[in-house]
Design a protein around this motif. Structure first.
Motif, PDB file in Angstrom:
ATOM      1  N   LEU A 153      55.101  21.773  57.488  1.00  0.00           N
ATOM      2  CA  LEU A 153      54.757  22.549  58.681  1.00  0.00           C
ATOM      3  C   LEU A 153      54.446  21.630  59.851  1.00  0.00           C
ATOM      4  O   LEU A 153      54.939  21.833  60.976  1.00  0.00           O
ATOM      5  CB  LEU A 153      53.560  23.451  58.376  1.00  0.00           C
ATOM      6  N   LEU A 154      53.657  20.610  59.606  1.00  0.00           N
ATOM      7  CA  LEU A 154      53.262  19.687  60.672  1.00  0.00           C
ATOM      8  C   LEU A 154      54.466  18.936  61.237  1.00  0.00           C
ATOM      9  O   LEU A 154      54.561  18.714  62.445  1.00  0.00           O
ATOM     10  CB  LEU A 154      52.221  18.698  60.155  1.00  0.00           C
ATOM     11  N   SER A 155      55.394  18.533  60.379  1.00  0.00           N
ATOM     12  CA  SER A 155      56.565  17.805  60.868  1.00  0.00           C
ATOM     13  C   SER A 155      57.434  18.693  61.742  1.00  0.00           C
ATOM     14  O   SER A 155      58.016  18.224  62.734  1.00  0.00           O
ATOM     15  CB  SER A 155      57.377  17.257  59.691  1.00  0.00           C
ATOM     16  N   ASN A 156      57.527  19.974  61.405  1.00  0.00           N
ATOM     17  CA  ASN A 156      58.307  20.902  62.224  1.00  0.00           C
ATOM     18  C   ASN A 156      57.643  21.151  63.572  1.00  0.00           C
ATOM     19  O   ASN A 156      58.324  21.239  64.600  1.00  0.00           O
ATOM     20  CB  ASN A 156      58.507  22.228  61.485  1.00  0.00           C
ATOM     21  N   VAL A 157      56.330  21.260  63.583  1.00  0.00           N
ATOM     22  CA  VAL A 157      55.596  21.451  64.836  1.00  0.00           C
ATOM     23  C   VAL A 157      55.697  20.196  65.694  1.00  0.00           C
ATOM     24  O   VAL A 157      55.932  20.256  66.907  1.00  0.00           O
ATOM     25  CB  VAL A 157      54.125  21.804  64.565  1.00  0.00           C
ATOM     26  N   ALA A 158      55.527  19.025  65.059  1.00  0.00           N
ATOM     27  CA  ALA A 158      55.482  17.752  65.785  1.00  0.00           C
ATOM     28  C   ALA A 158      56.772  17.451  66.530  1.00  0.00           C
ATOM     29  O   ALA A 158      56.752  16.761  67.549  1.00  0.00           O
ATOM     30  CB  ALA A 158      55.168  16.614  64.810  1.00  0.00           C
ATOM     31  N   ASP A 159      57.900  17.980  66.055  1.00  0.00           N
ATOM     32  CA  ASP A 159      59.180  17.717  66.712  1.00  0.00           C
ATOM     33  C   ASP A 159      59.193  18.204  68.163  1.00  0.00           C
ATOM     34  O   ASP A 159      59.932  17.662  68.994  1.00  0.00           O
ATOM     35  CB  ASP A 159      60.318  18.395  65.942  1.00  0.00           C
ATOM     36  N   PHE A 160      58.386  19.232  68.458  1.00  0.00           N
ATOM     37  CA  PHE A 160      58.416  19.841  69.787  1.00  0.00           C
ATOM     38  C   PHE A 160      57.169  19.537  70.614  1.00  0.00           C
ATOM     39  O   PHE A 160      57.068  20.005  71.746  1.00  0.00           O
ATOM     40  CB  PHE A 160      58.590  21.359  69.645  1.00  0.00           C
ATOM     41  N   VAL A 161      56.236  18.777  70.052  1.00  0.00           N
ATOM     42  CA  VAL A 161      55.014  18.460  70.793  1.00  0.00           C
ATOM     43  C   VAL A 161      55.288  17.600  72.031  1.00  0.00           C
ATOM     44  O   VAL A 161      54.751  17.884  73.107  1.00  0.00           O
ATOM     45  CB  VAL A 161      53.975  17.791  69.864  1.00  0.00           C
ATOM     46  N   PRO A 162      56.125  16.541  71.949  1.00  0.00           N
ATOM     47  CA  PRO A 162      56.355  15.730  73.150  1.00  0.00           C
ATOM     48  C   PRO A 162      56.913  16.518  74.322  1.00  0.00           C
ATOM     49  O   PRO A 162      56.440  16.385  75.460  1.00  0.00           O
ATOM     50  CB  PRO A 162      57.343  14.661  72.666  1.00  0.00           C
ATOM     51  N   VAL A 163      57.931  17.352  74.078  1.00  0.00           N
ATOM     52  CA  VAL A 163      58.523  18.107  75.183  1.00  0.00           C
ATOM     53  C   VAL A 163      57.516  19.098  75.756  1.00  0.00           C
ATOM     54  O   VAL A 163      57.454  19.307  76.978  1.00  0.00           O
ATOM     55  CB  VAL A 163      59.816  18.824  74.728  1.00  0.00           C
ATOM     56  N   ALA A 164      56.682  19.684  74.898  1.00  0.00           N
ATOM     57  CA  ALA A 164      55.659  20.609  75.385  1.00  0.00           C
ATOM     58  C   ALA A 164      54.605  19.876  76.214  1.00  0.00           C
ATOM     59  O   ALA A 164      54.141  20.387  77.241  1.00  0.00           O
ATOM     60  CB  ALA A 164      54.994  21.323  74.205  1.00  0.00           C
ATOM     61  N   ALA A 222      53.940   8.202  68.034  1.00  0.00           N
ATOM     62  CA  ALA A 222      52.508   8.272  67.740  1.00  0.00           C
ATOM     63  C   ALA A 222      52.224   9.201  66.565  1.00  0.00           C
ATOM     64  O   ALA A 222      51.148   9.149  65.973  1.00  0.00           O
ATOM     65  CB  ALA A 222      51.741   8.745  68.974  1.00  0.00           C
ATOM     66  N   TRP A 223      53.196  10.029  66.215  1.00  0.00           N
ATOM     67  CA  TRP A 223      53.051  10.887  65.038  1.00  0.00           C
ATOM     68  C   TRP A 223      53.854  10.370  63.852  1.00  0.00           C
ATOM     69  O   TRP A 223      53.370  10.340  62.723  1.00  0.00           O
ATOM     70  CB  TRP A 223      53.506  12.315  65.365  1.00  0.00           C
ATOM     71  N   SER A 224      55.083   9.914  64.116  1.00  0.00           N
ATOM     72  CA  SER A 224      56.004   9.651  63.009  1.00  0.00           C
ATOM     73  C   SER A 224      56.126   8.190  62.595  1.00  0.00           C
ATOM     74  O   SER A 224      56.636   7.902  61.513  1.00  0.00           O
ATOM     75  CB  SER A 224      57.399  10.172  63.387  1.00  0.00           C
ATOM     76  N   ALA A 225      55.690   7.251  63.437  1.00  0.00           N
ATOM     77  CA  ALA A 225      55.884   5.834  63.126  1.00  0.00           C
ATOM     78  C   ALA A 225      54.998   5.381  61.971  1.00  0.00           C
ATOM     79  O   ALA A 225      53.969   6.000  61.670  1.00  0.00           O
ATOM     80  CB  ALA A 225      55.599   4.983  64.364  1.00  0.00           C
ATOM     81  N   ALA A 226      55.402   4.293  61.341  1.00  0.00           N
ATOM     82  CA  ALA A 226      54.611   3.730  60.242  1.00  0.00           C
ATOM     83  C   ALA A 226      53.262   3.217  60.746  1.00  0.00           C
ATOM     84  O   ALA A 226      52.273   3.256  60.020  1.00  0.00           O
ATOM     85  CB  ALA A 226      55.393   2.608  59.571  1.00  0.00           C
TER      86      ALA A 226
END
Length: 238
Positions: free
Chosen positions: A56-67, A204-208
């Motif tokens: 769920l979080l990964s799906n939400v995070a995909d659109f956080v930057p554009v928002a 900031a969300w997905s990087a190692a």
């Protein structure tokens, strides 16, 4: 003096639609993912069965930057346009308050509104996960809180730049057009180098090592804020 200016700005934004924007972003993202998971519930639940909250979080995070970019653009433009529409810059800056306090008050107002929006996104994501029945797995509260706030910190350079441009231009067409363009380009951030600040909210969300992009965003954001404040202090007003 900055707190007096901030109090005045809080009063000025009444009825300007800013709070509508603050709620619209997180509500829109939550409803979009609610529709996504609602339509494909069995498929997505099976796909993410090992970590339902992570999916769920990964799906939400995909659109956080554009928002963030789009919401930051509109909020900064509306805050600046309060003075532009009333042609009140000369009256405001003639008051016994420093220009730097005026700039920082408007910057802090924009940042507070965006922070509220990020917290609402975390609350909406948590509520959506519980509605979808993910409560059977351990709830990752730190990740839920981080989903908006980490990207928010990494997006500070662009947000500060948007406020700088919005305060400097009576015509808001150019700042808004720039913000929309950056929002659209952020959808393709994965094709850009990590040295490009536009990619930092996603990384900031997905990087190692997300902290390097969070810290980079904070430092570059501070630099842009200082540059914007210096320009505002020296700029002639109409």
């Amino acid at each position: 003096m900055m707190w007096r200016a901030l109090s005045a700005d809080w009063l000025k934004i009444r009825g300007k639609g800013l709070w509508f924007l603050v709620f619209l972003g997180p509500l829109g993202l939550t409803l979009m993912q609610g529709l996504n998971f609602g339509i494909r519930y069995d498929y997505l639940k099976d796909q993410y069965r090992a970590d339902l909250w992570g999916g769920l979080l990964s799906n939400v995070a995909d659109f956080v930057p554009v928002a963030l970019y789009l919401g930051g653009t509109l909020i900064c433009s509306l805050v600046a346009n309060v003075e532009h529409q009333m042609s009140s810059w000369k009256q405001l800056l003639a008051l016994p308050i420093s220009r730097i306090s005026v700039f920082m008050a408007k910057l802090l107002l924009c940042l507070l509104l965006l922070a509220c929006s990020c917290l609402l996104l975390s609350a909406g994501t948590l509520a959506l996960g519980l509605i979808l029945g993910f409560g059977s797995q351990a709830i990752p509260y730190p990740d839920i809180l981080r989903i908006g706030l980490s990207s928010y910190a990494a997006a500070l350079p662009v947000i500060a730049l948007q406020l700088w441009f919005s305060l400097s231009s009576r015509n808001q067409t150019l700042p808004v057009a720039l913000g929309i363009t950056l929002s659209l380009f952020s959808l393709f951030a994965m094709f850009l180098s990590e040295w490009v600040p536009l990619t930092w909210p996603a990384l900031a969300w997905s990087a190692a090592s997300p902290w390097q992009f969070i810290v980079s965003g904070l430092l570059l954001g501070l630099l842009v804020m200082m540059s914007g404040a210096l320009h505002f202090v020296r700029k002639d007003v109409d």
